[in-house]
Design a protein around this motif. Structure first.
Motif, PDB file in Angstrom:
ATOM      1  N   PHE A   1      24.797 -22.149 -28.995  1.00 22.85           N
ATOM      2  CA  PHE A   1      25.918 -21.589 -28.757  1.00 22.85           C
ATOM      3  C   PHE A   1      26.757 -22.693 -27.996  1.00 22.85           C
ATOM      4  CE2 PHE A   1      22.888 -17.933 -28.524  1.00 22.85           C
ATOM      5  CZ  PHE A   1      23.821 -16.930 -29.216  1.00 22.85           C
ATOM      6  N   THR A   2      28.190 -22.638 -28.239  1.00 22.67           N
ATOM      7  CA  THR A   2      29.336 -23.189 -27.358  1.00 22.67           C
ATOM      8  C   THR A   2      30.026 -22.025 -26.771  1.00 22.67           C
ATOM      9  OG1 THR A   2      29.609 -25.133 -29.018  1.00 22.67           O
ATOM     10  CG2 THR A   2      31.106 -24.568 -27.404  1.00 22.67           C
ATOM     11  N   LEU A   3      29.826 -22.094 -25.254  1.00 25.05           N
ATOM     12  CA  LEU A   3      30.553 -20.740 -24.466  1.00 25.05           C
ATOM     13  C   LEU A   3      31.616 -21.267 -23.607  1.00 25.05           C
ATOM     14  CD1 LEU A   3      27.219 -19.340 -23.568  1.00 25.05           C
ATOM     15  CD2 LEU A   3      28.376 -18.336 -25.497  1.00 25.05           C
ATOM     16  N   THR A   4      32.574 -20.542 -23.516  1.00 27.49           N
ATOM     17  CA  THR A   4      33.316 -20.630 -22.648  1.00 27.49           C
ATOM     18  C   THR A   4      32.986 -19.809 -21.438  1.00 27.49           C
ATOM     19  OG1 THR A   4      35.246 -21.163 -24.072  1.00 27.49           O
ATOM     20  CG2 THR A   4      35.868 -20.497 -21.787  1.00 27.49           C
ATOM     21  N   ILE A   5      32.893 -20.420 -20.178  1.00 29.41           N
ATOM     22  CA  ILE A   5      32.635 -19.791 -18.953  1.00 29.41           C
ATOM     23  C   ILE A   5      33.622 -19.648 -18.174  1.00 29.41           C
ATOM     24  CG2 ILE A   5      30.836 -19.817 -16.869  1.00 29.41           C
ATOM     25  CD1 ILE A   5      29.539 -19.657 -19.670  1.00 29.41           C
ATOM     26  N   GLY A   6      34.048 -18.119 -17.850  1.00 27.65           N
ATOM     27  CA  GLY A   6      35.242 -17.848 -17.135  1.00 27.65           C
ATOM     28  C   GLY A   6      35.003 -17.253 -15.665  1.00 27.65           C
ATOM     29  N   ARG A   7      35.972 -17.060 -14.915  1.00 26.59           N
ATOM     30  CA  ARG A   7      35.841 -16.527 -13.690  1.00 26.59           C
ATOM     31  C   ARG A   7      34.939 -15.213 -13.787  1.00 26.59           C
ATOM     32  NH1 ARG A   7      40.971 -18.088  -9.893  1.00 26.59           N
ATOM     33  NH2 ARG A   7      40.547 -20.471  -9.956  1.00 26.59           N
ATOM     34  N   SER A   8      35.567 -14.068 -14.746  1.00 26.91           N
ATOM     35  CA  SER A   8      34.931 -12.799 -14.668  1.00 26.91           C
ATOM     36  C   SER A   8      34.388 -12.477 -16.094  1.00 26.91           C
ATOM     37  CB  SER A   8      36.294 -11.836 -14.609  1.00 26.91           C
ATOM     38  OG  SER A   8      37.181 -12.151 -15.575  1.00 26.91           O
ATOM     39  N   SER A   9      34.504 -13.308 -17.213  1.00 26.37           N
ATOM     40  CA  SER A   9      33.853 -13.248 -18.498  1.00 26.37           C
ATOM     41  C   SER A   9      33.641 -14.410 -19.192  1.00 26.37           C
ATOM     42  CB  SER A   9      35.091 -12.417 -19.260  1.00 26.37           C
ATOM     43  OG  SER A   9      35.532 -11.094 -18.715  1.00 26.37           O
ATOM     44  N   ASN A  10      32.840 -14.453 -20.183  1.00 25.58           N
ATOM     45  CA  ASN A  10      32.368 -15.639 -20.969  1.00 25.58           C
ATOM     46  C   ASN A  10      32.620 -15.260 -22.205  1.00 25.58           C
ATOM     47  OD1 ASN A  10      31.307 -16.745 -18.582  1.00 25.58           O
ATOM     48  ND2 ASN A  10      29.246 -15.412 -18.846  1.00 25.58           N
ATOM     49  N   PHE A  11      32.790 -16.289 -23.012  1.00 23.05           N
ATOM     50  CA  PHE A  11      33.403 -16.002 -24.618  1.00 23.05           C
ATOM     51  C   PHE A  11      32.284 -16.874 -25.441  1.00 23.05           C
ATOM     52  CE2 PHE A  11      36.664 -15.027 -21.962  1.00 23.05           C
ATOM     53  CZ  PHE A  11      37.287 -13.499 -22.465  1.00 23.05           C
ATOM     54  N   VAL A  12      31.944 -16.450 -26.663  1.00 18.89           N
ATOM     55  CA  VAL A  12      31.289 -17.425 -27.411  1.00 18.89           C
ATOM     56  C   VAL A  12      32.435 -17.863 -28.282  1.00 18.89           C
ATOM     57  CG1 VAL A  12      29.701 -17.294 -29.463  1.00 18.89           C
ATOM     58  CG2 VAL A  12      29.133 -15.759 -27.686  1.00 18.89           C
ATOM     59  N   ASP A  13      32.427 -19.361 -28.467  1.00 16.78           N
ATOM     60  CA  ASP A  13      33.200 -19.911 -29.267  1.00 16.78           C
ATOM     61  C   ASP A  13      32.605 -20.348 -30.718  1.00 16.78           C
ATOM     62  OD1 ASP A  13      35.182 -20.306 -27.283  1.00 16.78           O
ATOM     63  OD2 ASP A  13      34.243 -21.805 -26.106  1.00 16.78           O
ATOM     64  N   THR A  14      31.410 -21.042 -30.451  1.00 21.70           N
ATOM     65  CA  THR A  14      30.962 -21.213 -31.760  1.00 21.70           C
ATOM     66  C   THR A  14      29.511 -20.713 -31.572  1.00 21.70           C
ATOM     67  OG1 THR A  14      30.129 -23.574 -31.253  1.00 21.70           O
ATOM     68  CG2 THR A  14      32.218 -23.382 -32.405  1.00 21.70           C
ATOM     69  N   ALA A  15      28.548 -20.565 -32.880  1.00 21.42           N
ATOM     70  CA  ALA A  15      27.244 -20.209 -32.833  1.00 21.42           C
ATOM     71  C   ALA A  15      26.319 -20.628 -34.049  1.00 21.42           C
ATOM     72  CB  ALA A  15      27.120 -18.784 -32.442  1.00 21.42           C
ATOM     73  N   ALA A  16      25.485 -21.248 -34.110  1.00 22.28           N
ATOM     74  CA  ALA A  16      24.422 -21.592 -35.017  1.00 22.28           C
ATOM     75  C   ALA A  16      23.308 -21.140 -34.967  1.00 22.28           C
ATOM     76  CB  ALA A  16      24.685 -23.168 -35.357  1.00 22.28           C
ATOM     77  N   VAL A  17      22.412 -20.542 -35.952  1.00 21.02           N
ATOM     78  CA  VAL A  17      21.344 -20.236 -36.150  1.00 21.02           C
ATOM     79  C   VAL A  17      20.200 -21.177 -36.044  1.00 21.02           C
ATOM     80  CG1 VAL A  17      19.392 -18.688 -37.261  1.00 21.02           C
ATOM     81  CG2 VAL A  17      21.668 -17.854 -37.089  1.00 21.02           C
ATOM     82  N   LYS A  18      19.142 -20.892 -34.930  1.00 19.35           N
ATOM     83  CA  LYS A  18      18.197 -21.817 -34.917  1.00 19.35           C
ATOM     84  C   LYS A  18      16.659 -20.996 -35.311  1.00 19.35           C
ATOM     85  CE  LYS A  18      16.986 -24.627 -31.294  1.00 19.35           C
ATOM     86  NZ  LYS A  18      16.964 -25.996 -32.059  1.00 19.35           N
ATOM     87  N   LYS A  19      16.703 -19.748 -35.220  1.00 18.49           N
ATOM     88  CA  LYS A  19      15.555 -19.014 -35.574  1.00 18.49           C
ATOM     89  C   LYS A  19      16.019 -17.453 -35.784  1.00 18.49           C
ATOM     90  CE  LYS A  19      11.105 -18.302 -36.271  1.00 18.49           C
ATOM     91  NZ  LYS A  19      10.507 -18.523 -37.680  1.00 18.49           N
ATOM     92  N   VAL A  20      15.357 -17.047 -36.863  1.00 15.55           N
ATOM     93  CA  VAL A  20      15.621 -15.620 -36.803  1.00 15.55           C
ATOM     94  C   VAL A  20      14.160 -15.034 -37.155  1.00 15.55           C
ATOM     95  CG1 VAL A  20      16.279 -13.686 -38.507  1.00 15.55           C
ATOM     96  CG2 VAL A  20      17.910 -15.745 -37.885  1.00 15.55           C
ATOM     97  N   PHE A  21      13.608 -14.093 -36.549  1.00 12.35           N
ATOM     98  CA  PHE A  21      12.355 -13.483 -36.553  1.00 12.35           C
ATOM     99  C   PHE A  21      12.651 -12.294 -37.642  1.00 12.35           C
ATOM    100  CE2 PHE A  21      12.941 -15.173 -32.503  1.00 12.35           C
ATOM    101  CZ  PHE A  21      11.624 -16.326 -32.389  1.00 12.35           C
ATOM    102  N   HIS A  22      12.283 -12.742 -39.037  1.00  5.43           N
ATOM    103  CA  HIS A  22      12.569 -11.804 -39.832  1.00  5.43           C
ATOM    104  C   HIS A  22      11.543 -10.558 -39.957  1.00  5.43           C
ATOM    105  CE1 HIS A  22      15.860 -13.969 -41.766  1.00  5.43           C
ATOM    106  NE2 HIS A  22      15.427 -14.922 -41.785  1.00  5.43           N
ATOM    107  N   GLY A  23      10.186 -10.823 -39.304  1.00  3.47           N
ATOM    108  CA  GLY A  23       9.214 -10.030 -39.631  1.00  3.47           C
ATOM    109  C   GLY A  23       9.139  -8.722 -38.372  1.00  3.47           C
TER     110      GLY A  23
END
Length: 247
Positions: free
Chosen positions: A58-80
């Motif tokens: 994740f790339t996150l913007t950390i704010g004073r009261s809220s945080n936001f996801v800017d980008t995200a790329a999958v590393k692992k998904v537990f399909h089972g």
């Protein structure tokens, strides 16, 4: 402030038509919440990496009261995880425990590793679910600083040779003879006691490498669950449903 981190999505809360608030367990920030705008739209760049139990970068913007996801790329998904109601229920339970514990670094990294490894074991059906539940509960408590005193009887020093009693509120161990003197009934047989010591003391790579009889697994499971609840002092909504599907 913008940061880059890895993290596991523990919870999703839908906001409006396409937005959601994610609860993410990260190694360097602990548990945090972040808004992922538009992430419920199939064509959105955040869609695949913001799903429940996705381990992502994740790339996150950390704010004073809220945080936001800017980008995200999958590393692992537990399909089972989705193969059974029982497996998914256990995964949800792990996530709630991790959220309640909300560890700070460096314990956050250790708990994240434990959750990821347990999700993998569930997803790949590597061990019985009741055994995985017990392992996670007790190991999570140990990482949080609540390791029970399980090396020997606290009164006579006996190490093995009979059943034992673990005080799930106080964390002390008594052999059957000493337990009887204080009107306590042993709750660990030899197999369950060995497994308990293994869970508390083994290195990460060997944590899951033991087998148990069904009887010992039941005893271990009751002790680990009661120990976790006694030390958390916090109700867990997911536990009630999990117990209904594991019965």
């Amino acid at each position: 402030m913008q940061i880059a981190t890895t993290g596991l999505v523990l919870r999703q809360v839908k906001v409006g038509e396409a937005d959601q608030i994610l609860t993410i367990l990260t190694p360097d920030r602990g548990v945090l919440s972040a808004s992922a705008k538009g992430s419920l739209r199939l064509k959105n760049k955040l869609f695949s990496a913001c799903g429940l139990f996705c381990y992502s970068e994740f790339t996150l913007t950390i704010g004073r009261s809220s945080n936001f996801v800017d980008t995200a790329a999958v590393k692992k998904v537990f399909h089972g995880l989705g193969r059974s109601v029982e497996g998914m229920a256990l995964a949800v339970y792990l996530a709630e425990v991790a959220t309640v514990l909300a560890p700070e670094p460096p314990e956050a990294e250790q708990l994240l590793r434990l959750v990821l490894n347990t999700l993998y074991m569930i997803s790949e059906s590597k061990r019985p679910l009741r055994q995985l539940k017990a392992i996670f509960e007790m190991r999570a408590m140990c990482l949080a600083g609540y390791m029970p005193r399980i090396l020997a009887c606290e009164v006579c020093g006996r190490y093995d040779g009979m059943d034992f009693y673990l005080d799930t509120a106080g964390g002390g161990l008594l052999c059957a003879e000493c337990a009887a003197k204080v009107n306590r009934t042993p709750n660990l047989d030899a197999g369950a006691l060995y497994a308990l010591r293994h869970i508390c003391l083994a290195e990460d790579g060997k944590l899951f490498s033991f087998t148990l009889t069904e009887a010992s697994t039941k005893r271990l499971g009751k002790v680990c669950e009661r120990y976790l609840l006694a030390n958390l002092d916090h109700g867990l909504k997911s536990l009630d449903f999990l117990k209904t599907v594991l019965e």
